[in-house]
Design a protein around this motif. Structure first.
Motif, mmCIF file in Angstrom:
data_model
loop_
_atom_site.group_PDB
_atom_site.id
_atom_site.type_symbol
_atom_site.label_atom_id
_atom_site.label_comp_id
_atom_site.label_asym_id
_atom_site.label_seq_id
_atom_site.Cartn_x
_atom_site.Cartn_y
_atom_site.Cartn_z
ATOM 1 N N PRO A 82 0.787 -1.235 0.000
ATOM 2 C CA PRO A 82 0.000 0.000 0.000
ATOM 3 C C PRO A 82 0.821 1.289 0.000
ATOM 4 O O PRO A 82 0.440 2.264 -0.640
ATOM 5 N N VAL A 83 1.943 1.313 0.719
ATOM 6 C CA VAL A 83 2.736 2.549 0.808
ATOM 7 C C VAL A 83 3.315 2.897 -0.552
ATOM 8 O O VAL A 83 3.244 4.045 -1.015
ATOM 9 N N ARG A 84 3.908 1.903 -1.224
ATOM 10 C CA ARG A 84 4.511 2.158 -2.531
ATOM 11 C C ARG A 84 3.465 2.572 -3.560
ATOM 12 O O ARG A 84 3.673 3.507 -4.338
ATOM 13 N N VAL A 85 2.338 1.869 -3.565
ATOM 14 C CA VAL A 85 1.273 2.192 -4.520
ATOM 15 C C VAL A 85 0.736 3.595 -4.259
ATOM 16 O O VAL A 85 0.587 4.400 -5.192
ATOM 17 N N ALA A 86 0.450 3.911 -2.996
ATOM 18 C CA ALA A 86 -0.096 5.230 -2.657
ATOM 19 C C ALA A 86 0.889 6.339 -2.997
ATOM 20 O O ALA A 86 0.496 7.406 -3.503
#
Length: 286
Positions: free
Chosen positions: A174-178
């Protein structure tokens, strides 16, 4: 406090923060361009700092660059249409129109998976349609409220497309995608949004910093953390309460009191959304 109770608190707090985000459409001047440009810039910076602090890699494969560009464009368009809808009408209309997104997921998902729509999906689509018809205060295209609802429904469609696109990117975390989605959105908005953002008063900069860091980056972090012990089915149902929190706060802060017809329409949409969320969360993954 046990971990399960703590994560339930995290979940409700995250949904509350998501609901409050819509209120910035009434407190920040400059329109949707300024709000979305500021939100994406500050969210991307906050996520970058968090990734560096926690040692999270932000590298992506060249094969997926196109997917990240598309998802970033969808995010920018989704947020722009959402805040534009609120500027035209009200927080309640914007949130209830956006709450139609499960309808579009139900319509688009069979195209992507080759499955047929279930009876539950068809009933949910019918209920949400009835709810939206009730939410419209007057059936006149020139009405600001009607136009606001149409923009909000378009926002729901774009969010559904984003949700389907994110399935291919879930392996990155989630962190990388966001981070990449907010970063791409910020860059795409730069030609129009950044000059308007630069000219915005200092008070709006502080509000946008709050929106990007607390009501975007932190909210996503709390939501993700809650999933460590909260079942996906329950998380989906709680997430459907976002319009309730947002409309309630808009009522208290801006005196945007929904009339009986809007409350009835909102109730129909929320019932259909909660039911559909629980139904889809219980399905096995493809």
């Amino acid at each position: 406090m046990s971990d399960s109770r703590q994560n339930m608190v995290f979940l409700h707090l995250a949904v509350l923060l998501f609901g409050v985000a819509g209120l910035f459409g009434k407190t920040v001047g400059g329109g949707a361009w300024v709000i979305v440009a500021g939100r994406t810039v500050f969210a991307a910076l906050a996520l970058l700092l968090f990734a560096r602090w926690r040692g999270v890699s932000l590298a992506v494969s060249r094969v997926d660059v196109g997917r990240f560009l598309l998802s970033g464009a969808l995010l920018a368009a989704h947020w722009w249409t959402f805040f534009h809808a609120i500027a035209l009408s009200s927080v309640a209309v914007g949130l209830l129109g956006f709450a139609s997104f499960p309808v579009f997921v139900a319509l688009l998902e069979p195209m992507a998976t080759g499955e047929r729509s279930s009876r539950q999906d068809k009933l949910m689509i019918a209920l949400v349609t009835v709810g939206l018809l009730l939410v419209v205060p007057e059936y006149r295209f020139g009405s600001a409220a009607t136009q606001g609802l149409l923009w909000a429904v378009l926002s729901g469609l774009l969010f559904a497309l984003l949700a389907l696109a994110n399935r291919k990117l879930a392996v990155y975390g989630p962190v990388r995608v966001a981070f990449w989605q907010n970063g791409v959105a910020a860059l795409l908005l730069a030609p129009v949004g950044w000059p308007l953002l630069w000219a915005a008063p200092a008070a709006d900069w502080w509000r946008l910093l709050l929106l990007g860091v607390v009501f975007t980056a932190l909210a996503h972090g709390l939501f993700i953390a809650s999933l460590r012990s909260v079942p996906a089915r329950l998380a989906a149902v709680v997430s459907a309460l976002e319009p309730v929190y947002g409309i309630g706060l808009a009522w208290m802060l801006f005196a945007e009191a929904p009339d009986a017809r809007m409350l009835a329409g909102g109730a129909v949409i929320l019932v259909a959304t909660v039911w559909a969320s629980a139904h889809h969360a219980g399905k096995p993954a493809h």
